[in-house]
Motif scaffolding. Structure first.
Motif, PDB file in Angstrom:
ATOM      1  N   ALA A 108       0.815  -1.221   0.000  1.00 16.81           N
ATOM      2  CA  ALA A 108       0.000   0.000   0.000  1.00 16.81           C
ATOM      3  C   ALA A 108       0.849   1.272   0.000  1.00 16.81           C
ATOM      4  O   ALA A 108       0.341   2.360  -0.243  1.00 16.81           O
ATOM      5  CB  ALA A 108      -0.924  -0.007   1.225  1.00 16.81           C
ATOM      6  N   ALA A 109       2.149   1.142   0.278  1.00 11.35           N
ATOM      7  CA  ALA A 109       3.013   2.317   0.377  1.00 11.35           C
ATOM      8  C   ALA A 109       3.419   2.820  -1.014  1.00 11.35           C
ATOM      9  O   ALA A 109       3.366   2.087  -1.995  1.00 11.35           O
ATOM     10  CB  ALA A 109       4.259   1.964   1.179  1.00 11.35           C
ATOM     11  N   LYS A 110       3.800   4.082  -1.083  1.00 12.18           N
ATOM     12  CA  LYS A 110       4.293   4.651  -2.344  1.00 12.18           C
ATOM     13  C   LYS A 110       5.791   4.341  -2.431  1.00 12.18           C
ATOM     14  O   LYS A 110       6.623   5.076  -1.903  1.00 12.18           O
ATOM     15  CB  LYS A 110       4.048   6.154  -2.370  1.00 12.18           C
ATOM     16  N   THR A 111       6.106   3.239  -3.091  1.00 13.93           N
ATOM     17  CA  THR A 111       7.505   2.818  -3.179  1.00 13.93           C
ATOM     18  C   THR A 111       8.136   3.289  -4.486  1.00 13.93           C
ATOM     19  O   THR A 111       7.443   3.638  -5.438  1.00 13.93           O
ATOM     20  CB  THR A 111       7.616   1.280  -3.090  1.00 13.93           C
ATOM     21  N   SER A 112       9.458   3.255  -4.503  1.00 13.64           N
ATOM     22  CA  SER A 112      10.211   3.609  -5.715  1.00 13.64           C
ATOM     23  C   SER A 112      11.583   2.958  -5.602  1.00 13.64           C
ATOM     24  O   SER A 112      11.850   2.214  -4.650  1.00 13.64           O
ATOM     25  CB  SER A 112      10.356   5.128  -5.830  1.00 13.64           C
ATOM     26  N   GLY A 113      12.461   3.289  -6.533  1.00 12.62           N
ATOM     27  CA  GLY A 113      13.804   2.727  -6.510  1.00 12.62           C
ATOM     28  C   GLY A 113      14.613   3.131  -5.299  1.00 12.62           C
ATOM     29  O   GLY A 113      15.589   2.460  -4.946  1.00 12.62           O
ATOM     30  N   VAL A 114      14.214   4.229  -4.641  1.00 11.61           N
ATOM     31  CA  VAL A 114      14.965   4.659  -3.453  1.00 11.61           C
ATOM     32  C   VAL A 114      14.421   4.020  -2.167  1.00 11.61           C
ATOM     33  O   VAL A 114      14.997   4.190  -1.103  1.00 11.61           O
ATOM     34  CB  VAL A 114      14.954   6.203  -3.311  1.00 11.61           C
ATOM     35  N   THR A 115      13.321   3.287  -2.271  1.00 15.24           N
ATOM     36  CA  THR A 115      12.796   2.566  -1.108  1.00 15.24           C
ATOM     37  C   THR A 115      13.746   1.419  -0.778  1.00 15.24           C
ATOM     38  O   THR A 115      14.128   0.645  -1.668  1.00 15.24           O
ATOM     39  CB  THR A 115      11.385   1.996  -1.392  1.00 15.24           C
ATOM     40  N   THR A 116      14.134   1.296   0.495  1.00 14.33           N
ATOM     41  CA  THR A 116      15.135   0.297   0.876  1.00 14.33           C
ATOM     42  C   THR A 116      14.528  -0.815   1.725  1.00 14.33           C
ATOM     43  O   THR A 116      13.716  -0.567   2.614  1.00 14.33           O
ATOM     44  CB  THR A 116      16.281   0.962   1.659  1.00 14.33           C
ATOM     45  N   VAL A 117      14.941  -2.034   1.416  1.00 16.15           N
ATOM     46  CA  VAL A 117      14.513  -3.229   2.163  1.00 16.15           C
ATOM     47  C   VAL A 117      15.765  -3.985   2.587  1.00 16.15           C
ATOM     48  O   VAL A 117      16.667  -4.209   1.771  1.00 16.15           O
ATOM     49  CB  VAL A 117      13.625  -4.140   1.289  1.00 16.15           C
ATOM     50  N   TYR A 118      15.799  -4.399   3.858  1.00 14.96           N
ATOM     51  CA  TYR A 118      17.027  -4.970   4.433  1.00 14.96           C
ATOM     52  C   TYR A 118      16.705  -6.205   5.260  1.00 14.96           C
ATOM     53  O   TYR A 118      15.685  -6.260   5.950  1.00 14.96           O
ATOM     54  CB  TYR A 118      17.683  -3.891   5.298  1.00 14.96           C
ATOM     55  N   ASP A 119      17.573  -7.211   5.142  1.00 17.85           N
ATOM     56  CA  ASP A 119      17.480  -8.400   5.995  1.00 17.85           C
ATOM     57  C   ASP A 119      18.869  -8.657   6.572  1.00 17.85           C
ATOM     58  O   ASP A 119      19.803  -8.995   5.835  1.00 17.85           O
ATOM     59  CB  ASP A 119      17.010  -9.607   5.175  1.00 17.85           C
ATOM     60  N   PRO A 120      19.036  -8.498   7.884  1.00 18.31           N
ATOM     61  CA  PRO A 120      20.365  -8.637   8.496  1.00 18.31           C
ATOM     62  C   PRO A 120      20.853 -10.083   8.593  1.00 18.31           C
ATOM     63  O   PRO A 120      22.027 -10.318   8.837  1.00 18.31           O
ATOM     64  CB  PRO A 120      20.179  -8.033   9.887  1.00 18.31           C
ATOM     65  N   THR A 121      19.938 -11.061   8.447  1.00 14.31           N
ATOM     66  CA  THR A 121      20.315 -12.478   8.469  1.00 14.31           C
ATOM     67  C   THR A 121      19.610 -13.143   7.287  1.00 14.31           C
ATOM     68  O   THR A 121      18.719 -13.954   7.469  1.00 14.31           O
ATOM     69  CB  THR A 121      19.898 -13.151   9.793  1.00 14.31           C
ATOM     70  N   CYS A 122      20.008 -12.813   6.078  1.00 12.79           N
ATOM     71  CA  CYS A 122      19.153 -13.053   4.909  1.00 12.79           C
ATOM     72  C   CYS A 122      19.136 -14.480   4.403  1.00 12.79           C
ATOM     73  O   CYS A 122      18.325 -14.814   3.541  1.00 12.79           O
ATOM     74  CB  CYS A 122      19.515 -12.092   3.787  1.00 12.79           C
ATOM     75  N   GLY A 123      20.031 -15.357   4.895  1.00 16.79           N
ATOM     76  CA  GLY A 123      20.020 -16.734   4.408  1.00 16.79           C
ATOM     77  C   GLY A 123      20.131 -16.753   2.895  1.00 16.79           C
ATOM     78  O   GLY A 123      20.963 -16.070   2.301  1.00 16.79           O
ATOM     79  N   SER A 124      19.252 -17.511   2.245  1.00 21.36           N
ATOM     80  CA  SER A 124      19.291 -17.606   0.784  1.00 21.36           C
ATOM     81  C   SER A 124      18.512 -16.489   0.102  1.00 21.36           C
ATOM     82  O   SER A 124      18.368 -16.486  -1.115  1.00 21.36           O
ATOM     83  CB  SER A 124      18.742 -18.962   0.342  1.00 21.36           C
TER      84      SER A 124
END
Length: 801
Positions: free
Chosen positions: A181-197
Motif C-alpha cells: 500500500a506504500a508509495k515505493t520507488s527505486g529509493v525505497t530500501t529493504v534490508y534483511d540482516p540475516t538473509c540466508g538464501s
C-alpha cells in the motif's frame, strides 16, 4: 511446448539423485543450484550487450557441456567457468560456488567424471531453455529455486536448514509490513540482516508495487552465495548481498553509523548462544543496546531485534521471526520487552503454529515493529494463529487460507474471538508486560462438555442446541421439526433417530438455503468464465489467481455457515494442483490443445510408446463433450463384462473343492474345460458336471467376446478423440478448459464443502441424541438385570460364592 511448472520442479529434484548419498543435503544443494544458475545466465545473458550479468567467452553453460567426460572436468569447471564468471561480475565471487574438484565430496577419478558429466547432462535438457518467456520464465525459475530450497532444507535436518524461511511465512511478513500500500520507488530500501538464501527479501520485494533497493547480510559464505544467485534468478541482479556477522560487523553503514532502512525483515537463528562472540555489548559502537538494555549472554533473540530497531528509519517498519520465549522470559529480556512496549515500537505480535521452521520444531512468533507514530500507539494488535496449518511430511505448513486470514486480521484490525484482537497497553501493564498470547487470546477449542443432569434424567441440554444457532438462523423452523421440549432446559428428538438426516436434508428451509448457495456460486462462475476466456498469451498467471481468488473471497464474505476462507482454499488447492500449470501453458503458447506421445525408456534405454496425452485438454473432456454416446455404449459393455466375470467367479466358487465340477481339472481354462467335456460326453453320471462346465464355457466365451468388443471400442474412441484435437477452434478449447475443466472442478469442490457443512449438522444431532438416549438409572437397572442373569447361570453351573 512450454515446460510445466510442476514438471520443472520434479525434473530438478530428480537431478539431485546424481549426488544424493555421497554428501549431505546441505552440501549437494550448492552443486545443483550452481548448475541451475549457470544454465540460466547463459541462456539469458550470453552475447547480450549491457546485460546485468556478464557471461565471458568460454565460461558459458555450453562450454561446461564441452567438458563432459574429460578426466580433469572438475578442475576445468573451477578454472574455466567459475573463475572467469566471478571475475567479470562484481556481485559474484568465487566463494559463492562450491568446489567442483572436491575429491572428498565427488569422489576420485572416474567417479567424479561420471557424476559431473551426468549432472551436466541433466541440465542440458532442451526443456530447460530460459532464453524466452522473459517475465514468466523468471517467475517459474525463481519459484523452482524456492522449491529446491525447501526440499534441501527438509533434507538437511536439524540446525542445517536455517538458510531458508518457509515461503508461506515470508508471504505473511511481506504483507503485514504494508509495503504493497506504500508509495515505493527505486529509493525505497529493504534490508534483511540475516538473509540466508534471500527468499524472505524477495517476497517483500515482490509485494512492493515498484522496484525497490535490496540489502542483505548473511554470516555463512556458501549461503550468501546462494542468496546472490537467488537475486539474479529472480531478475533482481542489483541487490546488495554482503557476507559477514551482522551483530559484530554490520556491513551497511552511513559513515561510521549503521545504515537505516525503510523496511527490515529477518528470520535470525533462534536463541543464538554465541551472539556476543567478538562483540562487547556494553560498549557497542552502534548504540544498539544502550536505550533498551543488553540481552542475556546465552539468548541472542533480542540482540537481533534491537539491531532491527536500530536499523529502521524514523518511519521504518519491520518484522522479525523469534521463538515464543521472547514474549514472556524474565530478567534482562523482561526489561528490554518493557522498554520496547513503552516506546510504542511493537505494533503487533503473531503467534505461529509449531514445527513450521527447518532445523527446529519449537513454535515461533512474528514481532512487528513500526516506528511511525509509535508515541501515539494505544496498544499491540495480537493474533494467535497457532491452530491454522496443514501437515506436510515431517513439517507443518501454513495453507493459503491461513495466510489470508492472518493478513486480513492484521491489516484490517479485525476483532475475531479466539484469534485476534487489539490489546490496550493498560491490560499489558496489568500482566507486567508479559506478552504471552494465551494471556490475551483464548484460542483453544471449547470442550464438548457432558451434562450430568442430562445423563441422570435424560434429555439433550438446550445449551448444546443453542450452540448450533448458525444453522437455526438459516433454518428457523428446522429446530422445531427436530426437537421438542421434555422439561425446562432440555429437549428430546421429535423424530426417530434414523430420520435425522432425511428430515434435515428434506426440510424446505434447508433445501432453499442450499439452492440459494448453489445460485450464489453460479453467479461467480459466470463472471469468472468471461474473464478466464479472455486470457491471452503473455498474461501473468500470478495476477490471474490473485484477482480470481480475491473476488471469490469477497463473493462469500458474510455468507452464513460457510467459511469464505474454506472456499478460497479449495480454489487455491486446485490452482496449485492443475490450474497453475494450465495458465502457464496458455501464457507461453496461447489457447492451444496439442497432443504429444508419451515415450518411456526401459532400463536398457529402449523407448516404448505409451500412447498420447494433452495437458490443457485431457482426453476425458473431449470424450465427455463430443463422444458421449460412444462412451455410454462402452460403459454398458463394461458393465455387462463385470456381470459376466462375477458370474464366472461365483460358478467357480460354488463348484470348487473335491466334489465340485472343476475337481478333475488341474487348471480352469478353456482348453481344459473343452477336453473334460469331450471326456465325459454321454456319461449319464456326469450330467451335472457337464452342465456346469458347459455353462462356464458359454460365460467364458461371452467374457472373451466382451473384452474384444471393449478393446475395439476403446481403440476407436481413442482414435476419434485424437483426431478431434486438430479440429478444435479456439472458442471450443476455451469452453473445454474453462467451463468443463477448471470451473466444473471448483464447482464440485465447493459443493462438497456445502455437503460437509450439511453432514456436520446431522452428525452433531445424532451424537447428542445418542449421548443422552439412556438415563443413568436405566443403565443401573440394566446392569442389575444382567448381573442377576449371570449369577443364575453360574449357580446352575455349580459356581457360588
Amino acid at each position: 511446448m512450454a515446460l510445466k511448472k510442476s514438471e520443472l520442479y520434479s525434473f530438478l529434484w530428480s537431478s539431485c539423485d546424481e549426488l544424493r548419498g555421497s554428501m549431505d543435503a546441505s552440501q549437494y544443494k550448492d552443486y545443483v543450484l550452481s548448475l541451475l544458475f549457470i544454465r540460466y545466465i547463459s541462456d539469458k545473458y550470453a552475447d547480450m550487450p549491457f546485460a546485468p550479468i556478464t557471461v565471458p567467452k568460454g565460461a558459458s553453460f555450453a562450454d561446461m557441456v564441452a567438458l563432459k567426460g574429460k578426466s580433469d572436468i572438475g578442475d576445468k569447471i573451477n578454472t574455466k567457468i567459475i573463475v572467469p564468471l566471478a571475475a567479470a561480475n562484481q556481485q559474484l565471487s568465487q566463494a559463492d560456488f562450491p568446489d567442483f574438484n572436491d575429491h572428498l565430496k565427488l569422489g576420485d577419478g572416474k567417479e567424479m567424471v561420471e557424476k559431473l558429466t551426468n549432472l551436466i547432462a541433466i541440465f542440458e535438457d532442451p526443456a530447460l531453455d530460459f532464453s524466452s518467456n522473459r517475465a514468466d520464465g523468471d517467475d517459474i525459475l525463481g519459484d523452482a529455486y524456492e522449491y529446491l530450497m525447501r526440499h534441501f532444507a527438509t533434507d538437511s535436518g536439524k540446525s542445517k536448514g536455517q538458510f531458508y524461511t518457509p515461503a508461506e511465512v515470508s508471504r505473511v511478513m511481506a504483507q503485514i509490513i504494508g509495503i504493497r500500500a506504500a508509495k515505493t520507488s527505486g529509493v525505497t530500501t529493504v534490508y534483511d540482516p540475516t538473509c540466508g538464501s534471500g527468499s524472505l527479501l524477495l517476497k517483500v520485494a515482490d509485494e512492493a508495487g515498484t522496484d525497490v533497493t535490496i540489502y542483505g547480510q548473511e554470516k555463512d559464505s556458501a549461503t550468501s552465495g546462494l542468496a546472490r544467485m537467488n537475486m539474479i534468478l529472480h531478475n533482481t541482479p542489483t541487490a546488495m548481498i554482503m557476507q559477514g556477522n551482522t551483530l559484530t560487523d554490520p556491513k551497511f553503514r552511513d559513515g561510521d553509523a549503521i545504515k537505516t532502512f525503510d523496511y527490515v525483515v529477518a528470520n535470525p537463528p533462534f536463541s543464538d548462544k554465541r551472539w556476543s562472540t567478538g562483540l562487547d555489548p556494553l560498549h557497542d559502537e552502534h548504540d544498539r543496546f544502550k536505550a533498551f538494555g543488553v540481552p542475556p549472554a546465552k539468548q541472542g533473540d533480542y540482540a537481533y531485534l534491537l539491531h532491527i530497531v536500530r536499523s529502521l528509519k524514523s518511519t521504518g517498519k519491520g518484522a522479525c521471526i523469534l521463538p515464543h520465549g521472547v514474549l514472556f522470559r524474565g530478567n534482562a529480556e523482561a526489561e528490554i520487552r518493557r522498554s520496547l512496549v513503552r516506546k510504542g515500537y511493537i505494533k503487533g505480535i503473531i503467534g505461529l503454529p509449531a514445527n513450521l521452521f527447518y532445523g527446529t520444531g519449537i513454535p515461533a512468533c512474528i514481532v512487528v515493529v513500526d516506528k511511525e507514530d509509535a508515541q501515539a500507539r494505544k496498544g499491540i494488535f495480537m493474533i494467535d494463529a497457532s491452530q491454522g496449518f496443514m501437515k506436510d511430511g515431517p513439517k507443518n505448513r501454513l495453507r493459503s487460507q491461513d495466510i489470508h486470514k492472518i493478513v486480513d486480521a492484521f491489516t484490517k484490525r479485525l476483532d475475531m474471538p479466539g484469534f485476534s484482537r487489539m490489546v490496550p497497553f493498560d491490560e499489558i501493564e496489568k500482566h507486567e508486560f508479559n506478552l504471552n498470547l494465551p494471556r490475551y487470546i483464548d484460542s483453544k477449542k471449547q470442550e464438548d462438555r457432558q451434562d450430568i443432569e442430562g445423563h441422570l434424567r435424560g434429555g439433550i441440554p438446550q445449551s448444546d442446541i443453542d450452540a448450533l444457532k448458525a444453522y437455526w438462523e438459516v433454518c428457523p423452523s428446522l429446530k422445531k421439526s427436530l426437537f421438542k421440549e421434555c422439561r425446562p432446559g432440555y429437549v428430546e428428538l421429535n423424530i426417530d433417530k434414523s430420520a435425522i438426516k432425511s428430515t434435515i436434508f428434506g426440510h424446505r428451509e434447508f433445501t432453499a438455503f442450499i439452492g440459494g448457495m448453489n445460485k450464489h456460486f453460479d453467479d461467480w462462475r459466470a463472471r469468472s468464465a468471461v474473464k478466464l476466456k479472455a486470457l491471452k498469451a503473455g498474461h501473468h498467471p500470478k495476477e490471474v489467481i490473485f484477482e480470481l481468488s480475491e473476488e471469490l473471497l469477497a463473493h462469500y464474505a458474510g455468507k452464513p455457515l460457510i467459511s469464505k476462507y474454506a472456499v478460497y482454499q479449495h480454489l487455491m488447492d486446485y490452482w496449485a494442483e492443475v490450474m497453475q500449470d494450465d495458465c502457464y501453458l496458455i501464457a507461453a503458447d496461447g489457447w492451444k490443445a496439442e497432443t504429444y506421445r508419451i515415450i518411456e525408456k526401459d532400463k536398457k534405454g529402449k523407448e516404448k510408446d505409451r500412447g498420447w496425452a494433452c495437458d490443457l485438454i485431457p482426453k476425458s473432456l473431449i470424450v465427455a463433450r463430443y463422444f458421449g454416446n460412444e462412451q455410454a455404449a462402452l460403459t454398458g459393455v463394461t458393465t455387462e463384462l463385470e456381470s459376466v466375470s462375477a458370474s464366472i467367479a461365483e460358478l467357480e466358487e460354488e463348484n470348487g473343492g473335491e466334489e465340485g465340477a472343476f475337481a478333475e481339472l488341474e487348471k480352469i481354462s478353456k482348453a481344459n474345460v473343452t477336453a473334460r467335456l469331450k471326456e465325459i460326453k454321454g456319461d449319464k453320471d456326469a450330467k451335472e458336471e457337464a452342465a456346469v462346465l458347459t455353462k462356464w464355457l458359454k460365460l467364458s466365451g461371452r467374457e472373451a467376446d466382451l473384452k474384444r468388443e471393449i478393446r475395439e471400442a476403446e481403440a476407436a474412441l481413442d482414435l476419434a478423440a485424437y483426431k478431434k484435437y486438430p479440429k478444435l477452434s479456439e472458442a471450443e478449447i476455451k469452453v473445454l478448459a474453462v467451463d468443463d475443466k477448471w470451473l466444473a472442478t471448483i464447482d464440485a469442490r465447493i459443493h462438497g464443502e456445502m455437503d460437509r457443512i450439511s453432514q456436520a449438522l446431522a452428525q452433531r444431532v445424532r451424537v447428542l441424541a445418542d449421548r443422552y438416549a439412556v438415563r443413568l438409572p436405566d443403565l443401573a437397572a440394566n446392569l442389575a438385570t444382567l448381573t442377576a442373569r449371570v449369577d443364575a447361570h453360574l449357580k446352575r453351573m455349580g459356581f457360588t460364592w
